[in-house]
Design a protein around this motif. Sequence first.
Motif, PDB file in Angstrom:
ATOM      1  N   THR A   3      73.408  65.969  20.433  1.00 27.93           N
ATOM      2  CA  THR A   3      74.055  65.198  21.442  1.00 27.93           C
ATOM      3  C   THR A   3      75.282  64.517  21.165  1.00 27.93           C
ATOM      4  N   TYR A   4      76.023  65.549  21.908  1.00 28.36           N
ATOM      5  CA  TYR A   4      77.524  64.229  21.661  1.00 28.36           C
ATOM      6  C   TYR A   4      77.893  63.786  22.968  1.00 28.36           C
ATOM      7  N   LYS A   5      79.133  62.861  23.158  1.00 23.81           N
ATOM      8  CA  LYS A   5      79.775  61.979  24.432  1.00 23.81           C
ATOM      9  C   LYS A   5      80.801  62.058  23.890  1.00 23.81           C
ATOM     10  N   CYS A   6      81.824  62.594  24.848  1.00 24.77           N
ATOM     11  CA  CYS A   6      83.510  62.330  24.367  1.00 24.77           C
ATOM     12  C   CYS A   6      83.688  60.563  24.915  1.00 24.77           C
ATOM     13  N   ARG A   7      83.933  59.726  23.598  1.00 19.99           N
ATOM     14  CA  ARG A   7      84.143  58.446  23.905  1.00 19.99           C
ATOM     15  C   ARG A   7      85.340  58.069  24.782  1.00 19.99           C
ATOM     16  N   LYS A   8      86.297  59.125  25.075  1.00 23.47           N
ATOM     17  CA  LYS A   8      87.560  59.248  25.765  1.00 23.47           C
ATOM     18  C   LYS A   8      87.182  59.885  27.857  1.00 23.47           C
ATOM     19  N   CYS A   9      86.638  60.925  27.793  1.00 26.96           N
ATOM     20  CA  CYS A   9      85.856  61.007  29.328  1.00 26.96           C
ATOM     21  C   CYS A   9      84.435  60.743  29.897  1.00 26.96           C
ATOM     22  N   GLY A  10      83.236  60.810  28.749  1.00 23.99           N
ATOM     23  CA  GLY A  10      82.176  60.579  28.818  1.00 23.99           C
ATOM     24  C   GLY A  10      81.595  61.940  29.144  1.00 23.99           C
ATOM     25  N   VAL A  11      82.258  63.003  28.895  1.00 21.31           N
ATOM     26  CA  VAL A  11      81.204  63.888  28.644  1.00 21.31           C
ATOM     27  C   VAL A  11      80.418  64.347  27.632  1.00 21.31           C
ATOM     28  N   TYR A  12      79.443  64.958  28.747  1.00 25.26           N
ATOM     29  CA  TYR A  12      78.604  65.360  26.851  1.00 25.26           C
ATOM     30  C   TYR A  12      78.110  66.642  26.978  1.00 25.26           C
ATOM     31  N   LYS A  13      77.971  67.127  25.487  1.00 27.81           N
ATOM     32  CA  LYS A  13      77.433  68.354  25.235  1.00 27.81           C
ATOM     33  C   LYS A  13      76.347  68.473  24.174  1.00 27.81           C
ATOM     34  N   TRP A  41      83.933  63.681  20.166  1.00 29.97           N
ATOM     35  CA  TRP A  41      83.434  63.380  20.168  1.00 29.97           C
ATOM     36  C   TRP A  41      82.628  62.818  19.273  1.00 29.97           C
ATOM     37  N   GLU A  42      81.569  61.577  19.613  1.00 30.50           N
ATOM     38  CA  GLU A  42      80.932  60.721  19.521  1.00 30.50           C
ATOM     39  C   GLU A  42      79.107  62.014  19.357  1.00 30.50           C
ATOM     40  N   CYS A  43      78.153  61.273  18.120  1.00 28.26           N
ATOM     41  CA  CYS A  43      77.189  62.195  18.158  1.00 28.26           C
ATOM     42  C   CYS A  43      76.070  60.753  18.399  1.00 28.26           C
ATOM     43  N   ILE A  44      75.697  60.993  19.919  1.00 25.88           N
ATOM     44  CA  ILE A  44      74.781  60.267  20.557  1.00 25.88           C
ATOM     45  C   ILE A  44      73.011  60.313  20.212  1.00 25.88           C
ATOM     46  N   ASP A  48      68.809  67.404  22.038  1.00 21.51           N
ATOM     47  CA  ASP A  48      69.421  68.255  22.395  1.00 21.51           C
ATOM     48  C   ASP A  48      68.589  66.828  24.269  1.00 21.51           C
ATOM     49  N   LEU A  49      69.844  66.608  24.665  1.00 20.07           N
ATOM     50  CA  LEU A  49      69.489  65.668  25.281  1.00 20.07           C
ATOM     51  C   LEU A  49      70.117  66.183  26.684  1.00 20.07           C
ATOM     52  N   VAL A  50      70.784  66.656  26.551  1.00 21.33           N
ATOM     53  CA  VAL A  50      71.959  67.706  27.850  1.00 21.33           C
ATOM     54  C   VAL A  50      71.323  69.046  28.275  1.00 21.33           C
ATOM     55  N   TYR A  51      70.428  69.584  28.114  1.00 23.65           N
ATOM     56  CA  TYR A  51      70.231  70.485  29.199  1.00 23.65           C
ATOM     57  C   TYR A  51      71.301  71.284  30.489  1.00 23.65           C
ATOM     58  N   ASN A  52      71.548  72.939  29.537  1.00 24.81           N
ATOM     59  CA  ASN A  52      72.827  73.152  30.438  1.00 24.81           C
ATOM     60  C   ASN A  52      71.685  75.009  31.035  1.00 24.81           C
TER      61      ASN A  52
END
Length: 52
Positions: A3-13, A41-44, A48-52
């Motif tokens: 799972t990744y989080k954008c350092r700038k806007c906080g979006v997860y993927k 992107w930063e690996c957090i 798999d923490l995001v469920y799409n």
Amino acid sequence: MSTYKCRKCGVYKNDTVNSQLNTSATCTASEKNDEVVFHSWECISDEDLVYN
């Protein structure tokens, strides 16, 4: 899966195809600015923490 989080806007993927296709390529952190900015992107997690 990771799972990744954008350092700038906080979006997860995550690494799933669905998450990759549903995540915009550009970052919305600087909408006040007309420049196109890409996610940072930063690996957090290695899970798999995001469920799409």
